[in-house]
Design a protein around this motif. Structure first.
Motif, PDB file in Angstrom:
ATOM      1  N   VAL A  58       8.211   1.025  21.269  1.00 38.00           N
ATOM      2  CA  VAL A  58       7.831   0.866  22.818  1.00 38.00           C
ATOM      3  C   VAL A  58       8.971   0.276  23.584  1.00 38.00           C
ATOM      4  N   ASP A  59       9.571  -0.677  23.121  1.00 35.00           N
ATOM      5  CA  ASP A  59      10.778  -1.235  23.846  1.00 35.00           C
ATOM      6  C   ASP A  59      11.970  -0.348  24.138  1.00 35.00           C
ATOM      7  N   THR A  60      11.967   0.535  23.294  1.00 31.22           N
ATOM      8  CA  THR A  60      13.198   1.670  23.468  1.00 31.22           C
ATOM      9  C   THR A  60      12.565   2.552  24.503  1.00 31.22           C
ATOM     10  N   LEU A  61      11.556   2.909  24.477  1.00 28.31           N
ATOM     11  CA  LEU A  61      10.882   3.939  25.311  1.00 28.31           C
ATOM     12  C   LEU A  61      10.977   3.298  26.986  1.00 28.31           C
ATOM     13  N   LEU A  62      10.846   2.063  27.127  1.00 30.56           N
ATOM     14  CA  LEU A  62      10.853   1.188  28.319  1.00 30.56           C
ATOM     15  C   LEU A  62      12.106   0.997  28.556  1.00 30.56           C
ATOM     16  N   ARG A  63      13.043   0.549  27.946  1.00 27.95           N
ATOM     17  CA  ARG A  63      14.331  -0.224  28.284  1.00 27.95           C
ATOM     18  C   ARG A  63      15.460   0.763  28.165  1.00 27.95           C
ATOM     19  N   VAL A  64      15.559   1.913  27.465  1.00 26.19           N
ATOM     20  CA  VAL A  64      16.733   2.491  27.168  1.00 26.19           C
ATOM     21  C   VAL A  64      16.756   3.679  27.737  1.00 26.19           C
ATOM     22  N   ASP A  65      17.640   4.302  28.276  1.00 26.17           N
ATOM     23  CA  ASP A  65      18.133   5.498  28.723  1.00 26.17           C
ATOM     24  C   ASP A  65      18.255   6.332  27.752  1.00 26.17           C
TER      25      ASP A  65
END
Length: 75
Positions: A58-65
């Motif tokens: 989830v963190d990657t989906l939200l914070r990484v382009d």
């Protein structure tokens, strides 16, 4: 936040339509479209659905382009 562009990118990389992904996630296509077009904001449960579907934190989906990552890095 990159959620909207990331889920659209991931869907396209898998060569899936909005209808196909929405059906898999048990939501309306219009709801998915709203998320992809930043008209609607997902709740925690929806974030977890996308995370499980695409096998990405989830963190990657939200914070990484994700558009800046190669196909190999996405795996």
């Amino acid at each position: 936040m990159y959620f909207d562009s990331n889920i659209k990118l991931l869907r396209r990389r898998k060569k899936r339509t909005q209808d196909e992904v929405a059906e898999q996630l048990k939501m309306k296509r219009s709801t998915l479209s709203g998320y992809e077009n930043r008209v609607a904001q997902p709740g925690v449960e929806v974030l977890l659905l996308f995370s499980n579907y695409y096998h990405i934190a989830v963190d990657t989906l939200l914070r990484v382009d994700l558009s800046k990552l190669s196909e190999t890095q996405l795996r």
